[in-house]
Scaffold this motif. Structure first.
Motif, mmCIF file in Angstrom:
data_model
loop_
_atom_site.group_PDB
_atom_site.id
_atom_site.type_symbol
_atom_site.label_atom_id
_atom_site.label_comp_id
_atom_site.label_asym_id
_atom_site.label_seq_id
_atom_site.Cartn_x
_atom_site.Cartn_y
_atom_site.Cartn_z
ATOM 1 N N LEU A 255 1.065 9.225 -5.694
ATOM 2 C CA LEU A 255 1.237 10.507 -5.419
ATOM 3 C C LEU A 255 2.402 11.149 -6.385
ATOM 4 C CD1 LEU A 255 0.791 10.318 -1.634
ATOM 5 C CD2 LEU A 255 -0.945 11.062 -3.448
ATOM 6 N N GLU B 34 -6.905 11.069 0.625
ATOM 7 C CA GLU B 34 -5.683 11.787 0.543
ATOM 8 C C GLU B 34 -5.315 12.529 -0.682
ATOM 9 O OE1 GLU B 34 -0.984 10.972 1.636
ATOM 10 O OE2 GLU B 34 -2.279 9.496 1.488
ATOM 11 N N VAL B 35 -5.503 11.607 -1.819
ATOM 12 C CA VAL B 35 -5.201 12.108 -3.292
ATOM 13 C C VAL B 35 -6.202 13.309 -3.580
ATOM 14 C CG1 VAL B 35 -5.532 11.591 -5.751
ATOM 15 C CG2 VAL B 35 -4.235 10.040 -4.106
ATOM 16 N N GLN C 19 2.223 1.574 -3.380
ATOM 17 C CA GLN C 19 1.240 2.093 -4.460
ATOM 18 C C GLN C 19 0.988 3.703 -4.036
ATOM 19 O OE1 GLN C 19 -2.137 -0.491 -4.329
ATOM 20 N NE2 GLN C 19 -1.489 -1.933 -5.746
ATOM 21 N N ARG C 20 0.607 3.886 -2.771
ATOM 22 C CA ARG C 20 0.436 5.267 -2.519
ATOM 23 C C ARG C 20 1.409 6.147 -3.169
ATOM 24 N NH1 ARG C 20 2.598 8.478 1.270
ATOM 25 N NH2 ARG C 20 1.308 10.229 1.959
ATOM 26 N N CYS D 20 -9.062 1.881 0.875
ATOM 27 C CA CYS D 20 -8.946 2.320 -0.152
ATOM 28 C C CYS D 20 -9.397 3.914 -0.050
ATOM 29 C CB CYS D 20 -9.407 1.776 -1.357
ATOM 30 S SG CYS D 20 -11.234 1.629 -1.572
ATOM 31 N N LEU E 296 0.834 -1.325 0.175
ATOM 32 C CA LEU E 296 -0.006 -0.002 -0.124
ATOM 33 C C LEU E 296 0.929 1.305 0.124
ATOM 34 C CD1 LEU E 296 -2.679 -1.174 2.523
ATOM 35 C CD2 LEU E 296 -3.030 -0.721 -0.191
ATOM 36 N N GLN E 297 1.982 1.197 0.684
ATOM 37 C CA GLN E 297 2.698 2.271 0.709
ATOM 38 C C GLN E 297 3.627 2.493 -0.790
ATOM 39 O OE1 GLN E 297 3.394 4.878 3.166
ATOM 40 N NE2 GLN E 297 1.944 3.695 4.309
ATOM 41 N N ASN F 176 -9.358 5.924 2.335
ATOM 42 C CA ASN F 176 -8.050 6.630 2.941
ATOM 43 C C ASN F 176 -7.079 7.300 1.705
ATOM 44 O OD1 ASN F 176 -9.108 6.418 5.470
ATOM 45 N ND2 ASN F 176 -7.796 4.461 6.053
ATOM 46 N N LEU F 177 -6.831 6.362 0.768
ATOM 47 C CA LEU F 177 -5.908 6.878 -0.296
ATOM 48 C C LEU F 177 -6.765 7.659 -1.163
ATOM 49 C CD1 LEU F 177 -3.349 6.740 -1.783
ATOM 50 C CD2 LEU F 177 -4.100 4.743 -2.763
#
Length: 572
Positions: free
Chosen positions: A149, A289-290, A144-145, A283, A141-142, A285-286
């Protein structure tokens, strides 16, 4: 023994020792899941204790564990995992390394990195496969994040239009999650409608426009409270809409994530898929954030755009009003090109800089300017003054200069910004008005004219009594009822005066210019001329006449009027 191609052993009697050797070879603690598969039967021979912790369910017997293991893999990842594992079991590959996702009983999705190696007998045949399954969810996840980003940062860096920012972000999210449509919907204050100004679409049509959420109070309540709505399959969803235009359309899965502002949902980010899918539980959360980053960029772009529009309007206004913009540094010295100054005065930009601009100011006005300017610099007060400036053709024109300080975060002046507004016509009009006022004073003082007012509401005539004697009126008389005053009008002129007053009351004329004779008993007849104008109240209704009476007797002109079209006999 351990061979270079894998783990080698001989004899069935040594199977247990081979497993122990394999486990020691793969030792890494109980956090991971160690496994052994018989390549001949493709049956699971051993499963580690970490299986229950990662998969979220007990292994039971090995056959049940093997079914649980494969069934928990997401359908879209299952074929990929099988294709990667088969060469290892068949002895066609010396390594197996695959990343896939599993679904736990609680609905949570975990990323698994599964690696394996062959165990060979003395003849070099593969008899078993051993491996380790590792939970790499956080790492994946980190990664992909970070990738998403980084891509978004590179994309948004070159965009200045807020709409383009939101479309680019929608596309990045849409492609990242493999959906068919994505966008931003602005929540209206009623909480029941959203407006989609920009979206990105691939396999589904655009849904830009206004959408009603009133049909699904549960969905509206969820997003209004800030809770993401993740729908794996619209057909089985408890929500009626799951976002703008998603029910009764080609949408099969949806994610809606609200962005909160001041305690209310201001924006809803939506992702629509044309196939059912399983959303990762975190998901939202991501996506949030985006979206937050993109919305902040869009807000800055929107503010910059508004500033550019405002500056454009300001420049257009300056050009339309023939004004001159000037800039000075914190010390009060003109800086920059000062193009408007240079164009108007004909001076070079270099000649205007510093305090060179003072040479274009009229000598009579120039003396006081340095002191006024210095006082404003010390007090940070606005600089407001009127003075004459020499135009490039040598003509002098009056300007009003107004400058204001621009303060930094620490309260110190960083620069001064000002505008010169051409007020030449106003100053000339003021000069003419002042001259006319002086002439009026002289005329009143010399008894040539008498200011008077006709109040048509109170039906009263009032005048300035200072020169009553010149008009044959008693010295202490300053007002008369209208009907009484009309008795002082010569009987031969009375019909014309009454007619003109009636026209004024009927709003048929704006001027009251007429010549007539004043007759007061025991006094000589006075030939006078009246110049007057109709006055109105705030509702536009005629309320009176204001004007002057001029004594024309001494001049011998009995019935002259200012208007060439007005007959000396009145009536118009």
């Amino acid at each position: 023994m351990v061979a270079t191609a894998g783990i080698s052993s001989s004899g069935d009697a040594d199977r247990s020792s081979r497993r122990q050797a394999a486990l020691r070879y793969l030792a890494g603690g109980a956090r991971d899941v160690f496994w052994i598969v018989d390549t001949a039967t493709q049956q699971l021979l051993h499963i580690g204790a970490g299986f229950e912790r990662i998969w979220g369910r007990g292994a039971g017997d090995l056959r049940a564990a093997q079914e649980i293991w494969r069934d928990a893999i997401l359908p879209e990842d299952r074929a990929t995992r099988d294709r990667a594992l088969l060469p290892l079991i068949q002895g066609r590959s010396a390594t197996y390394d695959c990343i896939y996702r599993i679904v736990r009983p609680d609905g949570g999705v975990r990323w698994i990195r599964d690696r394996g190696w062959p165990v060979l007998d003395d003849a070099g045949r593969v008899i078993e496969a051993v491996g380790v399954a590792e939970d790499v969810t956080e790492r994946q996840l980190q990664l992909q994040r970070a990738q998403l980003l980084a891509h978004l940062t590179d994309t948004l860096r070159v965009l200045n239009d807020p709409g383009e920012v939101l479309v680019a972000t929608s596309e990045a999210l849409g492609r990242f999650y493999g959906v068919a449509r994505a966008g931003f919907a602005q929540m209206l204050p009623d909480g029941q409608h959203v407006y989609v100004a920009h979206d990105w679409s691939d396999r589904l049509p655009s849904i830009e426009g206004l959408h009603d959420l009133a049909a699904d109070s549960a969905f509206a309540a969820a997003v209004s409270s800030g809770r993401p709505v993740l729908v794996d399959d619209v057909a089985t969803s408890p929500f009626a809409t799951v976002g703008p235009q998603s029910r009764g359309s080609e949408v099969r899965s949806a994610a809606s994530v609200p962005l909160m502002r001041d305690g209310r949902a201001a924006v809803v980010v939506f992702l629509h898929g044309d196939q059912p899918r399983m959303w990762l539980r975190d998901c939202g959360n991501l996506i949030e954030e985006v979206a937050e980053r993109a919305w902040a960029v869009a807000e800055r772009a929107r503010a910059a755009q508004a500033l550019r529009v405002s500056e454009g309007r300001y420049r257009a206004l300056v050009l339309a009003s023939s004004s001159i913009i000037w800039l000075a540094d914190a010390s009060g010295r003109l800086s920059g090109g000062q193009a408007e100054w240079a164009d108007f005065t004909g001076m070079s930009p270099a000649g205007l800089e510093g305090f060179g601009w003072l040479s274009a100011v009229h000598p009579e006005d120039r003396v006081a300017l340095p002191g006024l300017w210095q006082n404003c610099l010390l007090t940070k007060m606005d600089f407001v003054v009127e003075y004459r400036v020499r135009r490039r053709d040598g003509a002098w024109r009056w300007f009003r200069s107004r400058g204001v300080p621009v303060l930094g975060a620490d309260g110190r002046v960083t620069e001064w910004v000002g505008m010169l507004s051409d007020i030449h016509e106003r100053r000339e009009a003021e000069a003419r008005a002042e001259a006319a006022a002086q002439q009026l004073v002289v005329a009143i003082d010399n008894g040539l004219i008498l200011p008077w007012w006709v109040d048509l509401v109170a039906r009263e005539v009032r005048w300035h009594p200072a020169r009553n004697d010149e008009f044959g009126l008693p010295a202490d008389l300053a007002a008369l009822p209208l009907e009484v005053w009309l008795k002082t009008v010569h009987r031969d002129d009375l019909v014309r005066v009454r007619g003109l007053l009636q026209d004024a009351l009927s709003e048929h004329r704006e001027r009251f210019d007429i010549a007539f004779r004043l007759f007061v008993p025991d006094r000589p007849v006075r030939d006078v001329i009246c110049y007057g104008a109709i006055t109105r109240n705030e509702k536009g209704r005629v309320v009176g006449i204001a004007g002057i009476l001029q004594n024309r007797s001494d001049a011998g002109r009995a019935r002259a009027v200012a208007d060439p079209g007005q007959s000396p006999d009145g009536g118009g």
